[in-house]
Scaffold this active site. Sequence first.
Site, mmCIF file in Angstrom:
data_model
loop_
_atom_site.group_PDB
_atom_site.id
_atom_site.type_symbol
_atom_site.label_atom_id
_atom_site.label_comp_id
_atom_site.label_asym_id
_atom_site.label_seq_id
_atom_site.Cartn_x
_atom_site.Cartn_y
_atom_site.Cartn_z
ATOM 1 N N LYS A 8 31.415 47.547 123.723
ATOM 2 C CA LYS A 8 30.273 46.901 124.376
ATOM 3 C C LYS A 8 29.507 47.868 125.274
ATOM 4 C CE LYS A 8 32.781 43.843 126.503
ATOM 5 N NZ LYS A 8 34.141 44.114 126.016
ATOM 6 N N ARG A 83 31.284 35.680 130.226
ATOM 7 C CA ARG A 83 32.629 35.792 129.668
ATOM 8 C C ARG A 83 33.403 34.489 129.768
ATOM 9 N NH1 ARG A 83 33.165 41.876 130.684
ATOM 10 N NH2 ARG A 83 35.126 42.485 129.729
ATOM 11 N N ARG A 122 41.311 56.118 126.125
ATOM 12 C CA ARG A 122 40.511 56.179 127.346
ATOM 13 C C ARG A 122 41.430 56.320 128.572
ATOM 14 N NH1 ARG A 122 36.304 51.469 128.506
ATOM 15 N NH2 ARG A 122 38.195 50.297 128.954
ATOM 16 N N ARG A 128 41.604 54.937 133.795
ATOM 17 C CA ARG A 128 41.177 53.678 134.413
ATOM 18 C C ARG A 128 42.404 52.805 134.703
ATOM 19 N NH1 ARG A 128 36.172 50.479 131.622
ATOM 20 N NH2 ARG A 128 37.573 48.701 131.792
ATOM 21 N N ARG A 139 44.571 41.863 128.975
ATOM 22 C CA ARG A 139 43.112 41.707 128.856
ATOM 23 C C ARG A 139 42.727 41.116 127.503
ATOM 24 N NH1 ARG A 139 41.520 47.523 129.881
ATOM 25 N NH2 ARG A 139 39.389 46.934 129.403
#
Length: 188
Positions: A8, A83, A122, A128, A139
Amino acid sequence: MGPPGAGKGTQAKVIAQRLAVPAVSTGDIFRVNVTQRTELGREAKRYMDAGDYVPDAITNAMVRARLAEPDAADGFLLDGYPRTVSQVEELDSMLAERGSGLDAVLLLTVDRDEVVERLARRARDEGRADDTVEVIGHRQDVYADQTAPLVEVYDGRGLLVRVDGMGPVDEVTSRVLRVLDQAGAAAS
Ligand code: B4P
Protein backbone atom coordinates in the site's frame (compact mmCIF):
# COMPACT_ATOMS: atom_id res chain seq x y z
CA MET A 1 -6.56 -1.53 0.91
CA GLY A 2 -4.60 -4.71 1.43
CA PRO A 3 -3.05 -6.69 4.27
CA PRO A 4 0.12 -5.42 5.96
CA GLY A 5 2.95 -5.79 3.47
CA ALA A 6 0.67 -5.79 0.42
CA GLY A 7 2.47 -2.74 -0.93
CA LYS A 8 0.00 0.00 0.00
CA GLY A 9 2.59 2.52 1.11
CA THR A 10 4.95 1.58 -1.71
CA GLN A 11 2.31 2.05 -4.40
CA ALA A 12 0.56 5.03 -2.76
CA LYS A 13 3.62 7.24 -3.13
CA VAL A 14 4.01 6.54 -6.85
CA ILE A 15 0.31 6.65 -7.72
CA ALA A 16 -0.30 9.89 -5.81
CA GLN A 17 2.55 11.50 -7.68
CA ARG A 18 1.12 10.34 -11.01
CA LEU A 19 -2.33 11.66 -10.11
CA ALA A 20 -0.87 14.89 -8.66
CA VAL A 21 -2.68 14.49 -5.33
CA PRO A 22 -1.24 14.11 -1.82
CA ALA A 23 -0.84 10.56 -0.44
CA VAL A 24 -2.32 10.55 3.04
CA SER A 25 -0.83 7.56 4.88
CA THR A 26 -2.11 7.10 8.42
CA GLY A 27 0.81 4.75 9.16
CA ASP A 28 3.33 7.37 8.01
CA ILE A 29 1.67 10.16 10.00
CA PHE A 30 1.71 8.00 13.12
CA ARG A 31 5.38 7.10 12.55
CA VAL A 32 6.39 10.77 12.13
CA ASN A 33 4.62 11.55 15.41
CA VAL A 34 6.35 8.64 17.13
CA THR A 35 9.75 9.87 15.90
CA GLN A 36 8.99 13.43 17.01
CA ARG A 37 7.71 12.14 20.37
CA THR A 38 4.49 14.13 20.18
CA GLU A 39 1.56 13.27 22.44
CA LEU A 40 -0.19 11.59 19.48
CA GLY A 41 2.99 9.61 18.79
CA ARG A 42 3.30 8.43 22.38
CA GLU A 43 -0.33 7.31 22.36
CA ALA A 44 -0.12 5.61 18.95
CA LYS A 45 3.17 3.83 19.65
CA ARG A 46 1.84 1.40 22.21
CA TYR A 47 -0.81 0.15 19.78
CA MET A 48 1.48 0.08 16.74
CA ASP A 49 4.28 -1.78 18.50
CA ALA A 50 1.78 -4.47 19.52
CA GLY A 51 0.40 -4.68 15.96
CA ASP A 52 -3.00 -3.36 17.05
CA TYR A 53 -4.95 -0.58 15.42
CA VAL A 54 -4.75 2.86 16.97
CA PRO A 55 -8.22 3.67 18.41
CA ASP A 56 -10.74 4.99 15.88
CA ALA A 57 -11.34 8.30 17.69
CA ILE A 58 -7.64 9.21 17.48
CA THR A 59 -7.25 8.05 13.87
CA ASN A 60 -10.43 9.70 12.63
CA ALA A 61 -9.56 13.06 14.19
CA MET A 62 -6.10 12.90 12.65
CA VAL A 63 -7.43 12.15 9.14
CA ARG A 64 -10.09 14.85 9.44
CA ALA A 65 -7.40 17.42 10.28
CA ARG A 66 -5.14 16.23 7.46
CA LEU A 67 -7.88 16.34 4.82
CA ALA A 68 -8.75 19.90 5.86
CA GLU A 69 -5.30 21.07 4.72
CA PRO A 70 -5.27 23.09 1.48
CA ASP A 71 -3.30 20.56 -0.59
CA ALA A 72 -6.12 18.02 -0.19
CA ALA A 73 -8.84 20.38 -1.43
CA ASP A 74 -8.89 19.00 -4.97
CA GLY A 75 -8.32 15.36 -4.20
CA PHE A 76 -6.20 12.90 -2.22
CA LEU A 77 -5.18 9.29 -2.03
CA LEU A 78 -5.79 7.53 1.27
CA ASP A 79 -3.27 4.86 2.22
CA GLY A 80 -4.25 2.61 5.11
CA TYR A 81 -7.49 4.41 5.91
CA PRO A 82 -10.28 3.44 6.49
CA ARG A 83 -9.41 0.19 8.27
CA THR A 84 -12.51 -0.36 10.42
CA VAL A 85 -16.27 -0.04 9.95
CA SER A 86 -16.29 3.00 12.23
CA GLN A 87 -13.61 4.65 10.06
CA VAL A 88 -15.73 4.00 6.95
CA GLU A 89 -18.65 5.79 8.60
CA GLU A 90 -16.47 8.71 9.64
CA LEU A 91 -14.95 8.99 6.16
CA ASP A 92 -18.45 8.93 4.68
CA SER A 93 -19.43 11.91 6.80
CA MET A 94 -16.19 13.79 6.02
CA LEU A 95 -16.83 13.31 2.30
CA ALA A 96 -20.50 14.28 2.61
CA GLU A 97 -19.49 17.52 4.35
CA ARG A 98 -17.16 18.30 1.43
CA GLY A 99 -19.80 17.34 -1.10
CA SER A 100 -17.44 14.82 -2.67
CA GLY A 101 -16.99 11.06 -2.87
CA LEU A 102 -14.50 8.32 -3.57
CA ASP A 103 -13.56 7.54 -7.18
CA ALA A 104 -12.31 4.05 -6.40
CA VAL A 105 -11.20 1.75 -3.61
CA LEU A 106 -8.16 -0.22 -4.59
CA LEU A 107 -7.49 -3.64 -3.08
CA LEU A 108 -3.99 -5.10 -3.49
CA THR A 109 -4.19 -8.89 -3.33
CA VAL A 110 -1.16 -10.91 -2.21
CA ASP A 111 -0.34 -14.37 -0.84
CA ARG A 112 0.07 -14.54 2.92
CA ASP A 113 3.50 -16.21 2.57
CA GLU A 114 4.70 -13.38 0.32
CA VAL A 115 3.65 -10.60 2.71
CA VAL A 116 5.24 -12.34 5.68
CA GLU A 117 8.46 -12.63 3.65
CA ARG A 118 8.33 -8.95 2.62
CA LEU A 119 7.80 -7.76 6.17
CA ALA A 120 10.55 -10.03 7.49
CA ARG A 121 12.86 -8.49 4.87
CA ARG A 122 11.82 -4.98 5.93
CA ALA A 123 12.49 -5.95 9.56
CA ARG A 124 16.06 -6.80 8.58
CA ASP A 125 16.48 -3.60 6.51
CA GLU A 126 14.64 -1.00 8.58
CA GLY A 127 14.09 -2.54 12.03
CA ARG A 128 10.49 -1.38 12.40
CA ALA A 129 9.21 -2.34 15.87
CA ASP A 130 6.02 -3.91 14.45
CA ASP A 131 7.82 -6.19 11.96
CA THR A 132 8.78 -9.00 14.37
CA VAL A 133 7.49 -12.48 13.49
CA GLU A 134 4.90 -12.50 16.30
CA VAL A 135 3.64 -8.98 15.58
CA ILE A 136 3.51 -9.60 11.80
CA GLY A 137 1.24 -12.61 12.45
CA HIS A 138 -0.95 -10.58 14.80
CA ARG A 139 -1.24 -7.73 12.27
CA GLN A 140 -2.44 -10.21 9.64
CA ASP A 141 -5.08 -11.46 12.09
CA VAL A 142 -6.20 -7.93 12.95
CA TYR A 143 -6.52 -7.18 9.23
CA ALA A 144 -8.60 -10.34 8.63
CA ASP A 145 -10.84 -9.52 11.58
CA GLN A 146 -11.34 -5.76 11.28
CA THR A 147 -10.42 -4.65 7.75
CA ALA A 148 -11.21 -7.57 5.40
CA PRO A 149 -14.99 -7.03 5.96
CA LEU A 150 -14.61 -3.56 4.37
CA VAL A 151 -13.92 -5.23 1.02
CA GLU A 152 -17.55 -6.32 0.87
CA VAL A 153 -18.77 -2.86 1.90
CA TYR A 154 -16.95 -1.11 -0.95
CA ASP A 155 -17.66 -3.91 -3.40
CA GLY A 156 -21.35 -3.45 -2.61
CA ARG A 157 -21.00 0.24 -3.47
CA GLY A 158 -19.41 -0.62 -6.82
CA LEU A 159 -16.16 1.15 -5.89
CA LEU A 160 -13.83 -1.79 -5.36
CA VAL A 161 -11.09 -2.56 -7.86
CA ARG A 162 -8.84 -5.56 -7.24
CA VAL A 163 -5.23 -5.53 -8.36
CA ASP A 164 -2.75 -8.40 -8.18
CA GLY A 165 -0.03 -7.12 -5.83
CA MET A 166 2.42 -9.95 -6.56
CA GLY A 167 5.51 -9.36 -8.67
CA PRO A 168 7.92 -6.44 -9.10
CA VAL A 169 6.86 -3.03 -7.75
CA ASP A 170 6.79 -1.32 -11.19
CA GLU A 171 4.61 -4.08 -12.65
CA VAL A 172 2.13 -3.64 -9.81
CA THR A 173 2.18 0.13 -10.41
CA SER A 174 1.34 -0.39 -14.10
CA ARG A 175 -1.57 -2.66 -13.16
CA VAL A 176 -2.86 -0.10 -10.65
CA LEU A 177 -2.72 2.77 -13.13
CA ARG A 178 -4.49 0.65 -15.75
CA VAL A 179 -7.42 -0.24 -13.48
CA LEU A 180 -7.70 3.28 -12.11
CA ASP A 181 -7.86 4.55 -15.64
CA GLN A 182 -10.61 2.05 -16.46
CA ALA A 183 -12.45 3.04 -13.26
CA GLY A 184 -12.22 6.68 -14.39
CA ALA A 185 -10.27 7.65 -11.27
CA ALA A 186 -7.04 8.60 -12.99
CA ALA A 187 -8.81 11.06 -15.22
CA SER A 188 -10.97 12.79 -12.61
P1 B4P B 1 0.95 0.95 7.77
O1 B4P B 1 2.03 1.95 7.75
O2 B4P B 1 -0.22 1.19 6.89
O3 B4P B 1 1.70 -0.38 7.47
P2 B4P B 1 1.36 -1.72 6.72
O4 B4P B 1 -0.02 -2.18 6.87
O5 B4P B 1 2.44 -2.61 7.22
O6 B4P B 1 1.44 -1.56 5.15
P3 B4P B 1 2.56 -1.09 4.30
O7 B4P B 1 2.11 0.22 3.70
O8 B4P B 1 3.53 -1.30 5.27
O9 B4P B 1 3.79 -1.55 3.66
P4 B4P B 1 3.91 -1.88 2.18
O10 B4P B 1 2.79 -2.83 2.09
O11 B4P B 1 3.97 -0.80 1.20
O12 B4P B 1 0.39 0.74 9.26
C1 B4P B 1 1.25 0.53 10.36
C2 B4P B 1 0.46 0.56 11.66
O13 B4P B 1 -0.11 1.88 11.85
C3 B4P B 1 -0.75 -0.37 11.77
O14 B4P B 1 -0.38 -1.69 12.15
C4 B4P B 1 -1.57 0.36 12.86
O15 B4P B 1 -1.07 0.13 14.14
C5 B4P B 1 -1.37 1.82 12.52
N1 B4P B 1 -2.42 2.32 11.60
C6 B4P B 1 -2.23 2.74 10.32
N2 B4P B 1 -3.41 3.12 9.78
C7 B4P B 1 -4.36 2.93 10.74
C8 B4P B 1 -5.76 3.12 10.78
N3 B4P B 1 -6.44 3.59 9.72
N4 B4P B 1 -6.42 2.79 11.91
C9 B4P B 1 -5.77 2.34 12.98
N5 B4P B 1 -4.44 2.12 13.02
C10 B4P B 1 -3.74 2.42 11.91
O16 B4P B 1 5.35 -2.57 2.08
C11 B4P B 1 5.78 -3.63 2.88
C12 B4P B 1 7.18 -4.07 2.45
O17 B4P B 1 7.08 -4.80 1.22
C13 B4P B 1 8.15 -2.92 2.20
O18 B4P B 1 9.41 -3.27 2.70
C14 B4P B 1 8.21 -2.80 0.67
O19 B4P B 1 9.45 -2.36 0.21
C15 B4P B 1 7.95 -4.24 0.25
N6 B4P B 1 7.25 -4.34 -1.03
C16 B4P B 1 6.19 -3.61 -1.43
N7 B4P B 1 5.79 -3.99 -2.67
C17 B4P B 1 6.61 -5.03 -3.04
C18 B4P B 1 6.71 -5.87 -4.20
N8 B4P B 1 5.85 -5.73 -5.24
N9 B4P B 1 7.66 -6.83 -4.22
C19 B4P B 1 8.50 -6.99 -3.18
N10 B4P B 1 8.48 -6.22 -2.06
C20 B4P B 1 7.54 -5.25 -1.99
